[in-house]
Design a protein around this motif. Structure first.
Motif: not given
Length: 303
Positions: A189-192, A269-276
């Motif tokens: 998530a942090t890289l994305n 961030v929320y969407g990226i974490v959800e995808k991760a």
């Protein structure tokens, strides 16, 4: 640990150079499951060692075993996913570790650190810089009470809660298995997102709890890592080959425009974490969701 041999975080499969799996999007691959007994600190270190270039440490209870574990594995020449030993440096204090972390990130390194309590407070000045410059990293914390009228090595989240204004995304782990899994999810998530993450767990209650967990294999970690984002991070590094201007003094009008410009990263961030979390579930069959509702004794919540 379940036996007398030193824990080897890297299996033979990591001897090959790190390359994106060819079937990453087309086919779900089956991975052999491997279980081991370990505590929360070792579970986190197990992932952090393999996914980073450098780690800056300074011992403070109850996070010290994370730094001790990666230092031991580095001394034993264990390889990470990049087919190299993690560069581990013990600084003179947590403030030094925070400054070194910032410098390593600016130089394009994948860097991490481990801390707790008053030690975490010494990170705060650098955390504002790391977040403001959108430098991807995961800071692993074993939460502990802050010393007030007396010192206590047990307790609450009074240390991590002080980071809420620093600009870091915050993820908490409830169990040893979650601590292991969330360490990997936060790295993705942090890289994305380019937003730095603090990944924390209860000091002692989780950091020193020994439990049997299912390990994430090297191949599974490789499947999760966004290689294009790693390359972008390395390309943003300070270098005389492509000089850039940073760390300037700005008037309020310019400063606030640039602060506002970072909001797009935080909104994503929320969407990226959800995808991760979704990708992690597809790879490991362990499913997490950003919000999980559990109703006890009824099918619907009661107000």
């Amino acid at each position: 640990m379940s036996d007398d041999t030193p824990m080897n975080p890297i299996s033979a499969e990591s001897d090959a150079k790190m390359e994106p799996p060819a079937n990453k999007k087309n086919k779900k691959k089956a991975y052999p499951a491997k279980s081991k007994c370990m505590d929360g600190n070792e579970a986190v270190a197990h992932v952090a060692y393999r996914e980073n270039d450098t780690a800056f440490i300074f011992p403070i209870t109850p996070s010290s075993p994370m730094g001790e574990a990666v230092d031991l594995w580095s001394a034993q020449n264990q390889k990470n996913l990049f087919n190299q030993e993690l560069k581990v440096v013990e600084m003179q204090s947590e403030a030094g570790a925070a400054g070194a972390l910032h410098g390593a990130l600016v130089s394009g390194s994948l860097a991490t650190t481990f801390t707790a309590s008053q030690g975490l407070l010494l990170y705060i000045p650098n955390l504002y810089k790391i977040a403001g410059e959108l430098l991807p990293t995961v800071i692993h914390v074993a939460s502990r009470a802050l010393a007030g009228e007396a010192l206590s090595i047990y307790g609450d989240h009074s240390d991590t809660m002080l980071l809420r204004g620093c600009g870091l995304a915050m993820v908490s782990s409830f169990s040893v298995q979650e601590a292991h899994d969330m360490a990997a999810i936060c790295q993705t998530a942090t890289l994305n997102s380019r937003v730095p993450f603090v990944h924390f767990m209860d000091g002692f209650r989780t950091s020193h709890e020994v439990n049997k967990i299912q390990l994430i294999s090297d191949e599974q970690l490789k499947e999760m890592l966004p290689y294009d984002k790693i390359e972008e991070h390395r390309q943003r590094a300070l270098s005389p080959m492509h000089p850039t201007q940073r760390g300037t003094a700005q008037a309020p009008d310019v400063f606030m425009q640039l602060v506002e410009s970072s909001n797009t990263h935080y909104q994503a961030v929320y969407g990226i974490v959800e995808k991760a979390l979704e990708d992690f579930g597809n790879i490991t069959s362990r499913v997490y969701k950003p919000l999980e509702y559990k109703y006890y004794g009824t099918s619907q919540p009661r107000i």
